[in-house]
Design a protein around this motif. Structure first.
Motif, PDB file in Angstrom:
ATOM      1  N   CYS A  71     -42.734 -45.996  -1.532  1.00  0.00           N
ATOM      2  CA  CYS A  71     -42.690 -44.702  -0.858  1.00  0.00           C
ATOM      3  C   CYS A  71     -43.467 -43.654  -1.635  1.00  0.00           C
ATOM      4  O   CYS A  71     -43.200 -43.437  -2.814  1.00  0.00           O
ATOM      5  CB  CYS A  71     -41.226 -44.277  -0.717  1.00  0.00           C
ATOM      6  SG  CYS A  71     -41.029 -42.660   0.005  1.00  0.00           S
ATOM      7  N   CYS A 113     -37.742 -40.732   4.385  1.00  0.00           N
ATOM      8  CA  CYS A 113     -37.362 -41.055   3.013  1.00  0.00           C
ATOM      9  C   CYS A 113     -35.933 -40.627   2.744  1.00  0.00           C
ATOM     10  O   CYS A 113     -35.146 -41.385   2.187  1.00  0.00           O
ATOM     11  CB  CYS A 113     -38.317 -40.345   2.047  1.00  0.00           C
ATOM     12  SG  CYS A 113     -37.805 -40.456   0.334  1.00  0.00           S
ATOM     13  N   ARG A 139     -32.837 -45.851  -1.463  1.00  0.00           N
ATOM     14  CA  ARG A 139     -33.961 -46.041  -2.395  1.00  0.00           C
ATOM     15  C   ARG A 139     -33.683 -47.182  -3.353  1.00  0.00           C
ATOM     16  O   ARG A 139     -32.554 -47.374  -3.787  1.00  0.00           O
ATOM     17  CB  ARG A 139     -34.167 -44.775  -3.208  1.00  0.00           C
ATOM     18  CG  ARG A 139     -34.777 -43.707  -2.376  1.00  0.00           C
ATOM     19  CD  ARG A 139     -34.720 -42.366  -3.069  1.00  0.00           C
ATOM     20  NE  ARG A 139     -34.895 -41.343  -2.026  1.00  0.00           N
ATOM     21  CZ  ARG A 139     -34.582 -40.083  -2.204  1.00  0.00           C
ATOM     22  NH1 ARG A 139     -34.092 -39.666  -3.331  1.00  0.00           N
ATOM     23  NH2 ARG A 139     -34.762 -39.250  -1.216  1.00  0.00           N
TER      24      ARG A 139
END
Ligand SMILES: [Zn+2]
Length: 59
Positions: A43, A13, A18
Motif C-alpha cells: 500500500c 486503506c 494492515r
C-alpha cells in the motif's frame, strides 16, 4: 472507469487491515481459508500490506 483519487485510496486503506509483510498478509488469508481468493499488495498510503480480492479465474 475513473482512476481512484488519493482520497479514495486513503479510505480503502483505512478500512483494511494492515500487515507488516506480504507473508503476514497471506498467512492471514490462509488462516481464514481464503488464500486462493486473496492477493497481497503493498500500500502506497500506509507503506504496509493489505489483502485484495483476486479476480476470479476461469479454467
Ligand atoms: Zn494502507
Amino acid at each position: 472507469m475513473k482512476r481512484p483519487t488519493r482520497d479514495e485510496r486513503h479510505h480503502a486503506c483505512a478500512r483494511k487491515r494492515r500487515y507488516r509483510s506480504s507473508g503476514d498478509a497471506l498467512d492471514a488469508a490462509l488462516l481464514a481459508g481464503v488464500e486462493r481468493e486473496r492477493t497481497a499488495y503493498h500500500c502506497p498510503v500506509c507503506g504496509q500490506w493489505h489483502l485484495a480480492t483476486k479476480p476470479a479465474r476461469r479454467r
